[in-house]
Enzyme design. Structure first.
Site, PDB file in Angstrom:
ATOM      1  N   GLU A 293       5.744 -32.972  -4.607  1.00 47.83           N
ATOM      2  CA  GLU A 293       5.033 -31.701  -4.477  1.00 47.83           C
ATOM      3  C   GLU A 293       3.644 -32.029  -3.924  1.00 47.83           C
ATOM      4  O   GLU A 293       2.897 -32.814  -4.521  1.00 47.83           O
ATOM      5  CB  GLU A 293       4.899 -31.036  -5.850  1.00 47.83           C
ATOM      6  CG  GLU A 293       4.252 -29.688  -5.771  1.00 47.83           C
ATOM      7  CD  GLU A 293       4.064 -29.038  -7.142  1.00 47.83           C
ATOM      8  OE1 GLU A 293       3.567 -29.710  -8.051  1.00 47.83           O
ATOM      9  OE2 GLU A 293       4.407 -27.851  -7.285  1.00 47.83           O
TER      10      GLU A 293
ATOM     11  N   CYS B 110       3.358 -23.148  -6.964  1.00 45.47           N
ATOM     12  CA  CYS B 110       4.507 -23.927  -7.427  1.00 45.47           C
ATOM     13  C   CYS B 110       5.779 -23.490  -6.722  1.00 45.47           C
ATOM     14  O   CYS B 110       6.700 -24.268  -6.564  1.00 45.47           O
ATOM     15  CB  CYS B 110       4.652 -23.753  -8.931  1.00 45.47           C
ATOM     16  SG  CYS B 110       4.550 -22.031  -9.393  1.00 45.47           S
TER      17      CYS B 110
ATOM     18  N   GLY C 133     -11.625 -26.589 -22.345  1.00 46.19           N
ATOM     19  CA  GLY C 133     -11.493 -28.006 -22.622  1.00 46.19           C
ATOM     20  C   GLY C 133     -10.609 -28.668 -21.590  1.00 46.19           C
ATOM     21  O   GLY C 133     -10.076 -28.002 -20.700  1.00 46.19           O
ATOM     22  N   ASP C 134     -10.462 -29.973 -21.721  1.00 38.15           N
ATOM     23  CA  ASP C 134      -9.596 -30.693 -20.784  1.00 38.15           C
ATOM     24  C   ASP C 134      -8.256 -31.007 -21.449  1.00 38.15           C
ATOM     25  O   ASP C 134      -8.027 -30.683 -22.620  1.00 38.15           O
ATOM     26  CB  ASP C 134     -10.293 -31.947 -20.245  1.00 38.15           C
ATOM     27  CG  ASP C 134     -10.813 -32.837 -21.358  1.00 38.15           C
ATOM     28  OD1 ASP C 134     -10.382 -32.667 -22.518  1.00 38.15           O
ATOM     29  OD2 ASP C 134     -11.664 -33.718 -21.081  1.00 38.15           O
TER      30      ASP C 134
ATOM     31  N   GLY D 145      -8.356 -33.595 -24.375  1.00 40.69           N
ATOM     32  CA  GLY D 145      -9.046 -33.064 -25.557  1.00 40.69           C
ATOM     33  C   GLY D 145      -8.303 -31.865 -26.141  1.00 40.69           C
ATOM     34  O   GLY D 145      -7.272 -32.014 -26.807  1.00 40.69           O
ATOM     35  N   VAL D 146      -8.823 -30.678 -25.863  1.00 35.83           N
ATOM     36  CA  VAL D 146      -8.263 -29.451 -26.464  1.00 35.83           C
ATOM     37  C   VAL D 146      -6.767 -29.306 -26.133  1.00 35.83           C
ATOM     38  O   VAL D 146      -5.973 -28.910 -26.999  1.00 35.83           O
ATOM     39  CB  VAL D 146      -9.059 -28.208 -25.987  1.00 35.83           C
ATOM     40  CG1 VAL D 146      -8.456 -26.936 -26.566  1.00 35.83           C
ATOM     41  CG2 VAL D 146     -10.521 -28.329 -26.400  1.00 35.83           C
ATOM     42  N   GLY D 147      -6.374 -29.684 -24.916  1.00 37.97           N
ATOM     43  CA  GLY D 147      -4.954 -29.542 -24.536  1.00 37.97           C
ATOM     44  C   GLY D 147      -4.036 -30.306 -25.476  1.00 37.97           C
ATOM     45  O   GLY D 147      -3.076 -29.749 -26.018  1.00 37.97           O
TER      46      GLY D 147
ATOM     47  N   LYS E 162      -6.253 -22.090 -23.708  1.00 41.31           N
ATOM     48  CA  LYS E 162      -7.100 -23.095 -23.062  1.00 41.31           C
ATOM     49  C   LYS E 162      -6.826 -23.016 -21.560  1.00 41.31           C
ATOM     50  O   LYS E 162      -5.827 -23.530 -21.064  1.00 41.31           O
ATOM     51  CB  LYS E 162      -6.782 -24.517 -23.550  1.00 41.31           C
ATOM     52  CG  LYS E 162      -7.837 -25.503 -23.026  1.00 41.31           C
ATOM     53  CD  LYS E 162      -7.347 -26.906 -22.831  1.00 41.31           C
ATOM     54  CE  LYS E 162      -6.669 -27.158 -21.526  1.00 41.31           C
ATOM     55  NZ  LYS E 162      -7.500 -26.981 -20.310  1.00 41.31           N
TER      56      LYS E 162
ATOM     57  N   GLU F 129       6.439 -24.188 -17.469  1.00 39.93           N
ATOM     58  CA  GLU F 129       6.543 -23.764 -16.061  1.00 39.93           C
ATOM     59  C   GLU F 129       5.864 -24.858 -15.252  1.00 39.93           C
ATOM     60  O   GLU F 129       4.636 -25.001 -15.327  1.00 39.93           O
ATOM     61  CB  GLU F 129       5.776 -22.449 -15.836  1.00 39.93           C
ATOM     62  CG  GLU F 129       6.389 -21.233 -16.472  1.00 39.93           C
ATOM     63  CD  GLU F 129       7.569 -20.674 -15.713  1.00 39.93           C
ATOM     64  OE1 GLU F 129       8.105 -21.356 -14.812  1.00 39.93           O
ATOM     65  OE2 GLU F 129       7.963 -19.554 -16.035  1.00 39.93           O
TER      66      GLU F 129
END
Ligand code: NAD
Length: 478
Positions: A382, A282, A205-206, A209-211, A174, A249
């Site tokens: 950050e 990052c 997906g967002d 949702g899918v996440g 995803k 990560e």
């Protein structure tokens, strides 16, 4: 406008279960440049089922067979390299030269390094001397969920998909909904390489949702995630019930220790590194710590370097920085610049608002604050934009204390011509990576952090191991 609504499931492009369009915004114009679909639970279920069904045959293939597919993927990626660079530049605003030389290139670089690591990988080897018949075997962990961010899209996708393929895992990717075009192109490469149906699946997906459906799915054995520390925590909680392996990560707040005996390019290099990819890395060296005797000189070079940093449209060739990814990120960065001013840091370059002449697009002024102190918000959080915080130190001990005063621990940097000091600092700085005098890590070295930066190690041999379970065997016939 690019229309890419389908998902890649079980070796075919298929229409989503329910229509939920999502507009991908070109950060250079603020206008939509593509429309994708956001997956529903039925799409996640179909992709996981395909990966589960493909697992027994894929894990049973010889490592050489899997490696041959990866070599084909690399050849196709190289052939279609320019398409990849254009897709990344459009979706996340990387200037086209950066998109070619760094962003798209990171994909071929990682794939090549994985091929090398896979050739040397011992899938089954003796435990050691004096333990006859005792063997160690590396086996695929199973079906894996891969969730990636938008800032270095192909860097992160190849760091996950390729070692998962090599290890014998099947997977559902995803990608970030903000930058899905490069991943959809990558799925085309995998299809073109003839990877068996169901081994690799892609569902857009967002996070909610899918996440989160992937993170809590009982048929998924591991989530490999790159993104914010916030989402990393949410995924760990969601994955706990099914006891998944979770490899994270996450963010960073890298310190760059500049000693008075540094090389003459050290400050300029540090500022440029901070501004690269418009500060959206990052591992950006976002806190510059400078030995007091060199402090005023360093500020002068830093301000000059910021003033020379061009901000321009990503479609333009040449050395410049582009916009940040989206409105929310633009506003967050503006808020943090404001906090720096309010909390008393000294602005020596850039500041609030867009650069002159750029009225549309999420462009930020390359900004530098001097005289920062450890408790300031800009030093603690950050920022993920082209904003550098500089502060002085009096001795090595203080420099280490300042550098380590953060929950993050991804990459720290040291600039000094004193080799003994560099080696001391390489060991005493709390981070997964330390890079000194402008030298990067070697080809195939692991990438990863500690603490709030997550504990995953991606790349090379370590990256393959993350997708494996270690099996101990006794009584192996010689
Ligand atoms: P993000 O965490 O918002 O999103 C990353 C991915 O996670 C996206 O695909 C998103 O849809 C998904 N997601 C969001 N919430 C989720 C949830 N609750 N459950 C499951 N999935 C979820 O991060 P971003 O804004 O896309 O990326 C920027 C962040 O990524 C920065 O913090 C940066 O430091 C970090 N990053 C880390 C590394 C590293 O290797 N350490 C590399 C690049 C970026």
């Amino acid at each position: 406008m690019i229309e890419k609504r389908d998902f890649y499931i079980n070796g075919a492009w298929v229409a989503p279960a329910a229509a939920r369009d999502y507009q991908v915004i070109d950060p250079a114009t603020e206008d939509p440049c593509a429309v994708i679909s956001l997956g529903a639970r039925a799409d996640t279920e179909a992709a996981v089922a395909a990966a589960k069904a493909a697992l027994p045959a894929w894990r049973a293939t010889a490592p050489e067979t899997r490696l041959a597919y990866v070599e084909k993927i690399l050849a196709i990626y190289e052939e279609r390299f320019e398409e990849m660079a254009q897709a990344i530049s459009l979706e996340m605003g990387a200037p086209i030269d950066l998109a070619r030389k760094e962003q798209a290139f990171s994909g071929t670089w990682h794939i090549s390094n994985f091929i090398k690591a896979a050739k040397d990988f011992e899938w089954v080897h003796p435990l050691g001397d004096g333990t006859p018949g005792a063997m160690i075997a590396y086996e695929p962990i199973g079906v894996v969920g891969l969730i990636t961010p938008w800032n270095w899209p192909m860097n992160q996708v190849t760091l996950k998909v390729i070692p998962a393929l090599i290890a014998g895992c099947t997977m559902v990717l995803k990608p970030s909904e903000e930058a899905p075009l490069s991943s959809m192109l990558f799925a085309e490469f995998i299809d073109q390489a003839g990877v068996p149906a169901g081994v690799f699946n892609l569902v857009n997906g967002d996070g909610v949702g899918v996440g989160s459906q992937l993170s809590s799915h009982p048929d998924i054995a591991m989530i490999s995630f790159t993104g914010s520390t916030r989402a990393g925590k949410a995924i760990s909680v969601a994955a706990a019930e099914t006891l998944k392996r979770v490899c994270l990560e996450l963010g960073g707040k890298g310190a760059n220790l500049i000693f008075a005996d540094c090389d003459e390019k050290a400050v300029k290099r540090g500022v440029r590194h901070m501004f690269e990819n418009t500060g959206q890395s990052c591992n950006a060296p976002s806190r510059m710590l400078v030995e007091r005797s060199y402090y005023e000189k360093a500020l002068e070079i830093a301000a000059q370097t910021a003033a020379e940093t061009r901000v321009a449209n990503p479609r333009e060739e040449g050395r410049h920085i582009g916009p940040v990814i989206n409105k929310a990120q633009f506003e967050k960065i503006q808020g943090l610049i404001e906090s720096g001013i309010k909390e008393g840091a000294r602005l020596i370059a850039g500041g609030l608002g867009r650069p002159e002449g750029l009225n549309k697009g999420y462009y930020v002024r390359p900004t530098i604050f001097a005289d920062c102190t450890p408790e300031m918000t800009i030093v603690r959080e950050e920022i993920f934009g082209p904003v550098l915080s500089i502060m002085p130190f009096d001795n090595e001990e203080e420099a280490v204390a300042l550098a380590n005063d953060t929950p993050y621990g991804l990459t720290n940097y040291v600039q000094s011509m004193d080799g003994a000091r560099r080696n001391r600092l390489a060991r005493s700085l709390n981070a997964g990576m330390v890079q000194m005098n402008g030298k990067s890590r070697g080809a195939g070295a692991p990438f990863g952090g500690i603490g709030a930066s997550g504990l995953a190690r991606e790349g090379g041999r370590w990256g393959i191991e993350e997708f494996c379970c270690v099996k101990s065997i006794g009584g192996w016939a010689e």
